[in-house]
Design a protein around this motif. Structure first.
Motif, PDB file in Angstrom:
ATOM      1  N   UNK A 305       0.780  -1.160   0.102  1.00  0.00           N
ATOM      2  CA  UNK A 305       0.089  -0.014  -0.076  1.00  0.00           C
ATOM      3  C   UNK A 305       0.969   1.276   0.081  1.00  0.00           C
ATOM      4  N   UNK A 306       0.691   2.281  -0.761  1.00  0.00           N
ATOM      5  CA  UNK A 306       1.209   3.459  -0.848  1.00  0.00           C
ATOM      6  C   UNK A 306       0.238   4.598  -0.374  1.00  0.00           C
ATOM      7  N   UNK A 307      -0.231   4.275   0.923  1.00  0.00           N
ATOM      8  CA  UNK A 307      -1.032   4.867   1.566  1.00  0.00           C
ATOM      9  C   UNK A 307      -0.686   4.698   3.068  1.00  0.00           C
ATOM     10  N   UNK A 308      -0.376   5.899   3.809  1.00  0.00           N
ATOM     11  CA  UNK A 308      -0.458   7.209   3.513  1.00  0.00           C
ATOM     12  C   UNK A 308       0.912   7.565   3.170  1.00  0.00           C
ATOM     13  N   UNK A 309       1.331   9.052   2.853  1.00  0.00           N
ATOM     14  CA  UNK A 309       2.605   9.549   2.600  1.00  0.00           C
ATOM     15  C   UNK A 309       3.050  10.295   3.712  1.00  0.00           C
ATOM     16  N   UNK A 310       4.224   9.752   4.215  1.00  0.00           N
ATOM     17  CA  UNK A 310       4.633  10.293   5.631  1.00  0.00           C
ATOM     18  C   UNK A 310       6.025  10.841   5.656  1.00  0.00           C
ATOM     19  N   UNK A 311       6.339  11.929   6.604  1.00  0.00           N
ATOM     20  CA  UNK A 311       7.713  12.270   6.802  1.00  0.00           C
ATOM     21  C   UNK A 311       8.115  11.753   8.155  1.00  0.00           C
ATOM     22  N   UNK A 312       9.257  11.084   8.214  1.00  0.00           N
ATOM     23  CA  UNK A 312       9.652  10.838   9.565  1.00  0.00           C
ATOM     24  C   UNK A 312      11.235  11.388   9.842  1.00  0.00           C
ATOM     25  N   UNK A 313      11.322  11.948  10.884  1.00  0.00           N
ATOM     26  CA  UNK A 313      12.283  12.737  11.346  1.00  0.00           C
ATOM     27  C   UNK A 313      13.352  12.175  12.507  1.00  0.00           C
ATOM     28  N   UNK A 314      14.719  12.703  12.402  1.00  0.00           N
ATOM     29  CA  UNK A 314      15.705  12.360  13.382  1.00  0.00           C
ATOM     30  C   UNK A 314      16.450  14.024  13.568  1.00  0.00           C
ATOM     31  N   UNK A 315      16.823  14.024  14.816  1.00  0.00           N
ATOM     32  CA  UNK A 315      17.530  15.024  15.235  1.00  0.00           C
ATOM     33  C   UNK A 315      19.055  14.912  14.835  1.00  0.00           C
ATOM     34  N   UNK A 316      19.522  13.675  15.030  1.00  0.00           N
ATOM     35  CA  UNK A 316      20.929  13.273  14.707  1.00  0.00           C
ATOM     36  C   UNK A 316      21.217  12.185  13.529  1.00  0.00           C
ATOM     37  N   UNK A 317      19.956  11.769  12.906  1.00  0.00           N
ATOM     38  CA  UNK A 317      20.223  10.873  12.076  1.00  0.00           C
ATOM     39  C   UNK A 317      20.415   9.436  12.371  1.00  0.00           C
ATOM     40  N   UNK A 318      20.800   9.115  13.949  1.00  0.00           N
ATOM     41  CA  UNK A 318      20.676   7.873  14.326  1.00  0.00           C
ATOM     42  C   UNK A 318      19.323   7.209  14.674  1.00  0.00           C
ATOM     43  N   UNK A 319      18.539   7.968  15.335  1.00  0.00           N
ATOM     44  CA  UNK A 319      17.165   7.453  15.989  1.00  0.00           C
ATOM     45  C   UNK A 319      16.261   8.430  15.321  1.00  0.00           C
ATOM     46  N   UNK A 320      15.063   7.815  14.482  1.00  0.00           N
ATOM     47  CA  UNK A 320      14.110   8.697  13.960  1.00  0.00           C
ATOM     48  C   UNK A 320      13.109   8.313  14.988  1.00  0.00           C
ATOM     49  N   UNK A 321      12.315   9.541  15.579  1.00  0.00           N
ATOM     50  CA  UNK A 321      11.524   9.341  16.685  1.00  0.00           C
ATOM     51  C   UNK A 321      10.359  10.272  16.608  1.00  0.00           C
ATOM     52  N   UNK A 322      10.134  10.969  15.455  1.00  0.00           N
ATOM     53  CA  UNK A 322       8.835  11.874  15.124  1.00  0.00           C
ATOM     54  C   UNK A 322       8.460  11.521  13.721  1.00  0.00           C
ATOM     55  N   UNK A 323       7.185  11.618  13.423  1.00  0.00           N
ATOM     56  CA  UNK A 323       6.504  11.141  12.292  1.00  0.00           C
ATOM     57  C   UNK A 323       5.517  11.942  11.927  1.00  0.00           C
ATOM     58  N   UNK A 324       4.966  12.507  10.778  1.00  0.00           N
ATOM     59  CA  UNK A 324       3.741  13.449  10.557  1.00  0.00           C
ATOM     60  C   UNK A 324       3.275  12.679   9.312  1.00  0.00           C
ATOM     61  N   UNK A 325       2.048  13.102   9.317  1.00  0.00           N
ATOM     62  CA  UNK A 325       1.139  12.610   8.042  1.00  0.00           C
ATOM     63  C   UNK A 325       1.358  13.864   6.804  1.00  0.00           C
ATOM     64  N   UNK A 326       1.760  13.479   5.840  1.00  0.00           N
ATOM     65  CA  UNK A 326       1.515  14.346   4.514  1.00  0.00           C
ATOM     66  C   UNK A 326       0.264  14.252   3.745  1.00  0.00           C
ATOM     67  N   UNK A 327      -0.108  13.231   3.436  1.00  0.00           N
ATOM     68  CA  UNK A 327      -1.337  12.665   2.737  1.00  0.00           C
ATOM     69  C   UNK A 327      -1.860  11.241   3.349  1.00  0.00           C
ATOM     70  N   UNK A 328      -3.101  11.246   3.593  1.00  0.00           N
ATOM     71  CA  UNK A 328      -3.841  10.188   4.145  1.00  0.00           C
ATOM     72  C   UNK A 328      -4.758   9.479   3.185  1.00  0.00           C
TER      73      UNK A 328
END
Length: 383
Positions: A305-328
């Motif tokens: 499934x190519x649903x949803x579209x998401x951005x996942x973020x990391x302050x240091x590039x080692x641990x990605x600990x935040x994510x937000x919805x771009x399209x649902x």
């Protein structure tokens, strides 16, 4: 401020069993339309091109790039089917990311094969459009090469020329749509080399990105498919230790990412390893915000499934600990209006670029509508 990349002594394949990064358990797979994620702050979406009757109804492979106060979108297009014989490259441009010009052809229909979108680059004065060229083959694996055209005004273009090695010979492979510069100015991307499509990191110190390309040393993961490497369609970001991480689609169907690391500006890489980062086995986008925050944009569905579209973020590039919805999914996803080979619901093959105060993401909705989503960079930074 991004740390400069360090030229460290590096042994190819060392520590190749250690995942280069990790992703916290951010996604709720019991909520497939949203994965239980909040919307990205200030997110807004705009249509570049939506086909009507008589238009090309297959549109895919959207790549964005800014040049001389305009944002450019490039994509591949055909009347009905993916990789149909009339597939060629179009582009549009916008002064604000919201209002777009009608599509303009960058290539013409070719009776010996097809052309698809290869992405963009600029040295500041000249805009480069990369074009993936796929000649017809009666037998053997699918494969192609890369050409480029240049423009100083975004309207008038030079004749196509081959992208070349430092030796001057054409690079025998299709470029990934992700040419970007390291802090030193070195350009980094990947080519899918012949015979077949073997993903290989490449770098050049040519500011225009037209020549001087060299293959980085990377041992591909073993696979039974002689015509295609297991890892394909990569993107990349920096970590806080100045290493570069290249993330790949995994053709083995794990629905996770493969990733490799370079400590010497792309010249040598660890062998890619599997990372527990959910994916849809599709093209993705990665990068860094101006403050160094690393991000990945993809469909982290853990399925096709190519649903949803998401951005996942990391302050240091080692641990990605935040994510937000771009399209649902749900009401946010328009219905597919036209049939076509390999068309599917969802937001396919995202590619991103920073422009002004925003991060922009381009993609094909249902592989027929060219769209962009943007969000304020300041709202994505970790407090």
């Amino acid at each position: 401020m991004l740390l400069p990349l360090l030229c460290l002594t590096f042994v190819l394949g060392a520590q190749d069993s250690i995942p280069p990064f990790s992703v916290d358990p951010l996604y709720d797979f019991d909520q497939p339309e949203t994965l239980g994620l909040p919307w990205a702050p200030g997110v807004a979406s705009f249509t570049v091109f939506s086909p009507g009757d008589g238009d090309n109804t297959y549109n895919h492979g959207v790549v964005l790039f800014p040049f001389r106060g305009m944002l450019y979108a490039q994509w591949q297009s055909s009347s009905v089917d993916e990789d149909g014989p009339d597939t060629r490259v179009f582009y549009s441009r916008s002064p604000d990311g919201e209002n777009w010009t009608p599509p303009t052809p960058l290539t013409e229909v070719w009776d010996q094969g097809i052309t698809t979108s290869g992405g963009w680059w600029t040295d500041g004065d000249t805009l480069v459009a990369y074009i993936s060229v796929w000649p017809d083959h009666e037998s053997g694996p699918k494969q192609g090469h890369t050409e480029f055209r240049t423009s100083i005004d975004g309207e008038h273009w030079s004749a196509p020329e081959p992208v070349t090695y430092a030796t001057g010979q054409p690079v025998p492979g299709v470029i990934e749509q992700d040419v970007r510069a390291l802090p030193s100015g070195r350009l980094l991307t990947a080519f899918h080399l012949q015979p077949g499509l073997i993903a290989t990191p490449f770098y050049t110190d040519d500011p225009l990105g037209a020549t001087g390309w060299r293959a980085g040393q990377m041992q591909n993961v073993p696979t039974d498919d002689a015509g295609m490497s297991r890892e394909i369609e990569p993107s990349w970001f920096y970590r806080s230790d100045s290493a570069v991480v290249m993330v790949f689609r995994d053709q083995a169907g794990t629905f996770q990412k493969l990733a490799a690391v370079s400590h010497d500006r792309g010249e040598t890489w660890t062998q890619p390893v599997l990372v527990a980062a959910p994916d849809s086995r599709a093209k993705q986008s990665a990068g860094n915000l101006p403050d160094g925050t690393a991000f990945m944009v993809n469909n982290p569905s853990g399925s096709k499934s190519r649903i949803p579209l998401v951005i996942t973020l990391s302050a240091d590039g080692f641990v990605f600990d935040r994510a937000y919805l771009l399209r649902s999914g749900g009401d946010d996803l328009p219905p597919q209006r036209y049939p076509g080979r390999y068309k599917r619901a969802g937001y396919s093959y995202p590619k991103s670029v920073l422009w002004g105060d925003y991060l922009y993401v381009g993609y094909g909705t249902n592989k027929e509508v060219v769209e962009v989503t943007r969000m304020p960079v300041g709202d994505l930074r970790k407090e």
